[in-house]
Design a protein around this motif. Structure first.
Motif, mmCIF file in Angstrom:
data_model
loop_
_atom_site.group_PDB
_atom_site.id
_atom_site.type_symbol
_atom_site.label_atom_id
_atom_site.label_comp_id
_atom_site.label_asym_id
_atom_site.label_seq_id
_atom_site.Cartn_x
_atom_site.Cartn_y
_atom_site.Cartn_z
ATOM 1 N N ALA A 36 15.596 38.966 61.987
ATOM 2 C CA ALA A 36 15.891 37.532 61.979
ATOM 3 C C ALA A 36 16.831 37.241 60.830
ATOM 4 C CB ALA A 36 14.605 36.725 61.824
ATOM 5 N N VAL A 37 17.874 36.470 61.116
ATOM 6 C CA VAL A 37 18.787 36.011 60.082
ATOM 7 C C VAL A 37 18.417 34.559 59.799
ATOM 8 C CG1 VAL A 37 21.194 35.623 59.436
ATOM 9 C CG2 VAL A 37 20.592 37.577 60.889
ATOM 10 N N THR A 38 18.010 34.280 58.559
ATOM 11 C CA THR A 38 17.537 32.948 58.199
ATOM 12 C C THR A 38 18.712 31.988 58.012
ATOM 13 O OG1 THR A 38 17.596 33.243 55.796
ATOM 14 C CG2 THR A 38 15.611 34.056 56.963
ATOM 15 N N PRO A 39 18.427 30.672 58.005
ATOM 16 C CA PRO A 39 19.508 29.707 57.746
ATOM 17 C C PRO A 39 20.191 29.929 56.392
ATOM 18 C CG PRO A 39 17.601 28.596 58.675
ATOM 19 C CD PRO A 39 17.181 30.010 58.382
ATOM 20 N N GLU A 40 19.494 30.588 55.452
ATOM 21 C CA GLU A 40 20.058 30.871 54.129
ATOM 22 C C GLU A 40 20.824 32.192 54.112
ATOM 23 O OE1 GLU A 40 16.595 30.414 54.535
ATOM 24 O OE2 GLU A 40 16.751 28.255 54.241
ATOM 25 N N HIS A 41 21.038 32.809 55.288
ATOM 26 C CA HIS A 41 21.767 34.074 55.443
ATOM 27 C C HIS A 41 21.037 35.256 54.793
ATOM 28 C CE1 HIS A 41 24.924 31.670 57.137
ATOM 29 N NE2 HIS A 41 24.946 30.937 56.043
ATOM 30 N N GLN A 42 19.714 35.166 54.722
ATOM 31 C CA GLN A 42 18.870 36.278 54.319
ATOM 32 C C GLN A 42 18.384 36.945 55.605
ATOM 33 O OE1 GLN A 42 17.638 36.831 50.809
ATOM 34 N NE2 GLN A 42 19.493 35.650 50.445
ATOM 35 N N THR A 117 21.155 50.237 68.190
ATOM 36 C CA THR A 117 21.869 49.444 69.184
ATOM 37 C C THR A 117 21.097 48.164 69.488
ATOM 38 O OG1 THR A 117 22.732 51.472 70.160
ATOM 39 C CG2 THR A 117 22.811 49.485 71.535
ATOM 40 N N GLN A 118 21.809 47.057 69.618
ATOM 41 C CA GLN A 118 21.151 45.791 69.964
ATOM 42 C C GLN A 118 20.656 45.844 71.405
ATOM 43 O OE1 GLN A 118 23.396 42.030 70.212
ATOM 44 N NE2 GLN A 118 21.757 41.131 68.991
ATOM 45 N N THR A 119 19.357 45.545 71.593
ATOM 46 C CA THR A 119 18.768 45.538 72.928
ATOM 47 C C THR A 119 18.488 44.133 73.422
ATOM 48 O OG1 THR A 119 16.575 45.869 71.953
ATOM 49 C CG2 THR A 119 17.765 47.845 72.677
ATOM 50 N N ALA A 120 18.472 43.140 72.527
ATOM 51 C CA ALA A 120 18.275 41.737 72.916
ATOM 52 C C ALA A 120 18.788 40.829 71.812
ATOM 53 C CB ALA A 120 16.799 41.452 73.185
ATOM 54 N N SER A 121 19.572 39.834 72.188
ATOM 55 C CA SER A 121 20.051 38.830 71.237
ATOM 56 C C SER A 121 19.050 37.683 71.208
ATOM 57 C CB SER A 121 21.429 38.327 71.684
ATOM 58 O OG SER A 121 21.876 37.324 70.798
ATOM 59 N N LYS A 122 18.686 37.220 70.026
ATOM 60 C CA LYS A 122 17.696 36.156 69.869
ATOM 61 C C LYS A 122 18.214 35.095 68.920
ATOM 62 C CE LYS A 122 14.700 38.100 72.541
ATOM 63 N NZ LYS A 122 14.303 37.476 73.794
ATOM 64 N N LYS A 123 17.523 33.949 68.883
ATOM 65 C CA LYS A 123 17.893 32.840 68.000
ATOM 66 C C LYS A 123 16.848 32.659 66.899
ATOM 67 C CE LYS A 123 20.476 30.316 71.538
ATOM 68 N NZ LYS A 123 21.773 30.733 71.114
ATOM 69 N N TRP A 124 16.237 33.750 66.457
ATOM 70 C CA TRP A 124 15.185 33.685 65.447
ATOM 71 C C TRP A 124 15.751 33.265 64.099
ATOM 72 C CZ3 TRP A 124 13.629 39.267 67.019
ATOM 73 C CH2 TRP A 124 12.932 39.242 68.240
ATOM 74 N N ILE A 125 15.004 32.396 63.406
ATOM 75 C CA ILE A 125 15.377 31.968 62.051
ATOM 76 C C ILE A 125 14.430 32.570 61.011
ATOM 77 C CG2 ILE A 125 16.490 29.853 62.826
ATOM 78 C CD1 ILE A 125 13.903 28.357 61.927
ATOM 79 N N VAL A 128 7.196 35.767 61.481
ATOM 80 C CA VAL A 128 5.870 35.525 60.918
ATOM 81 C C VAL A 128 4.900 36.520 61.538
ATOM 82 C CG1 VAL A 128 6.250 33.076 60.399
ATOM 83 C CG2 VAL A 128 5.280 33.731 62.613
ATOM 84 N N GLN A 129 3.751 36.664 60.887
ATOM 85 C CA GLN A 129 2.722 37.574 61.369
ATOM 86 C C GLN A 129 1.458 36.770 61.639
ATOM 87 O OE1 GLN A 129 1.693 40.731 58.601
ATOM 88 N NE2 GLN A 129 1.356 42.108 60.322
ATOM 89 N N ALA A 130 0.845 36.995 62.813
ATOM 90 C CA ALA A 130 -0.391 36.301 63.161
ATOM 91 C C ALA A 130 -1.468 36.647 62.137
ATOM 92 C CB ALA A 130 -0.840 36.681 64.566
ATOM 93 N N ASP A 155 0.165 40.724 64.864
ATOM 94 C CA ASP A 155 1.367 40.707 65.699
ATOM 95 C C ASP A 155 2.493 40.034 64.908
ATOM 96 O OD1 ASP A 155 0.310 41.941 67.949
ATOM 97 O OD2 ASP A 155 -0.043 40.063 69.037
ATOM 98 N N VAL A 156 3.687 40.610 64.965
ATOM 99 C CA VAL A 156 4.860 40.010 64.324
ATOM 100 C C VAL A 156 5.688 39.343 65.425
ATOM 101 C CG1 VAL A 156 6.962 40.454 62.995
ATOM 102 C CG2 VAL A 156 4.865 41.711 62.464
ATOM 103 N N VAL A 157 6.051 38.079 65.192
ATOM 104 C CA VAL A 157 6.787 37.305 66.192
ATOM 105 C C VAL A 157 8.002 36.640 65.555
ATOM 106 C CG1 VAL A 157 4.788 36.886 67.694
ATOM 107 C CG2 VAL A 157 5.248 35.305 65.830
ATOM 108 N N GLY A 158 9.019 36.389 66.392
ATOM 109 C CA GLY A 158 10.209 35.695 65.928
ATOM 110 C C GLY A 158 9.977 34.201 65.911
ATOM 111 N N VAL A 159 10.549 33.507 64.934
ATOM 112 C CA VAL A 159 10.412 32.059 64.812
ATOM 113 C C VAL A 159 11.688 31.391 65.313
ATOM 114 C CG1 VAL A 159 10.078 30.118 63.237
ATOM 115 C CG2 VAL A 159 8.874 32.274 62.827
ATOM 116 N N LEU A 160 11.516 30.448 66.254
ATOM 117 C CA LEU A 160 12.642 29.680 66.781
ATOM 118 C C LEU A 160 12.822 28.369 66.021
ATOM 119 C CD1 LEU A 160 11.803 30.351 70.517
ATOM 120 C CD2 LEU A 160 13.673 31.370 69.205
#
Length: 196
Positions: A36-42, A117-125, A128-130, A155-160
């Motif tokens: 995930a690439v954060t809005p702060e470019h981290q 190799t990229q297997t899926a493009s996502k919009k994660w910001i 987080v982990q459950a 479980d680790v999940v992407g944040v939208l």
């Protein structure tokens, strides 16, 4: 005239890379890496790979920080970096195979640059982990949990999106199916690199 054309062609060739720009990091799945690439470019990431039949070996670790100077950790922290490549990313962690279970699973190239190799493009910001035994993925923050997909502890999940104490998350199961929904802030923990 020929000399002018040659100089013009050389000028165009020299300018092309500047116009194209360097590739940027993008959120998504890169083989075993969730990034995930954060809005702060981290960046925030989770690497998981298994191998073997019957007896399986697994390698997992987290990563966070500036792409050029990030921290990877599981039980011990190691420095690393991630950079965009033509079809994905290059992950470099000199001591990456020292993470628990990684010596027999992770390719030695992790020390000098493992191409993923990229297997899926996502919009994660973010990721987080459950943190609870079961967190239902609600249609909206006020929805009922009845007959909804859920994630389980660790479980680790992407944040939208983050909104009013809730996170809209995306979970990708082992078959590659994607499920989205909202979970409350008491059901997840942000990834946090250990303090050195």
């Amino acid at each position: 005239m020929i000399r002018f054309l040659a100089v013009g062609v050389l000028s165009l060739c020299a300018a092309a890379p500047v116009l194209a720009g360097s590739p940027a990091l993008h959120s998504g799945k890169y083989e075993g890496l969730m990034l995930a690439v954060t809005p702060e470019h981290q960046v925030e990431g989770y690497y998981a790979e298994e191998m073997g039949e019957g007896v399986t070996r697994s390698c997992t670790f987290y990563l966070q920080g500036k792409p050029s100077a990030l921290t990877t950790w599981n039980d011990t922290a190691y420095p690393g970096s991630v950079a965009p490549s033509s079809d994905g990313v290059t992950l470099t962690v000199a001591e990456g195979r020292q993470h628990p279970g990684c010596l027999n699973v992770l390719m030695p190239e992790i020390a000098t640059g493992l191409d993923l190799t990229q297997t899926a493009s996502k919009k994660w910001i973010g990721l987080v982990q459950a943190s609870t035994d079961k967190a239902y993925l609600l249609k909206n923050p006020s929805a009922k949990a009845a007959k909804r997909p859920y994630i389980v502890k660790n479980d680790v999940v992407g944040v939208l999106a983050f909104k009013d104490g809730w996170a809209q998350v995306e979970f990708i199961n082992a078959e590659g199916r994607s499920f989205t929904g909202w979970i409350s802030q008491d059901q997840y923990a942000r990834l946090a690199a250990p303090k050195s």
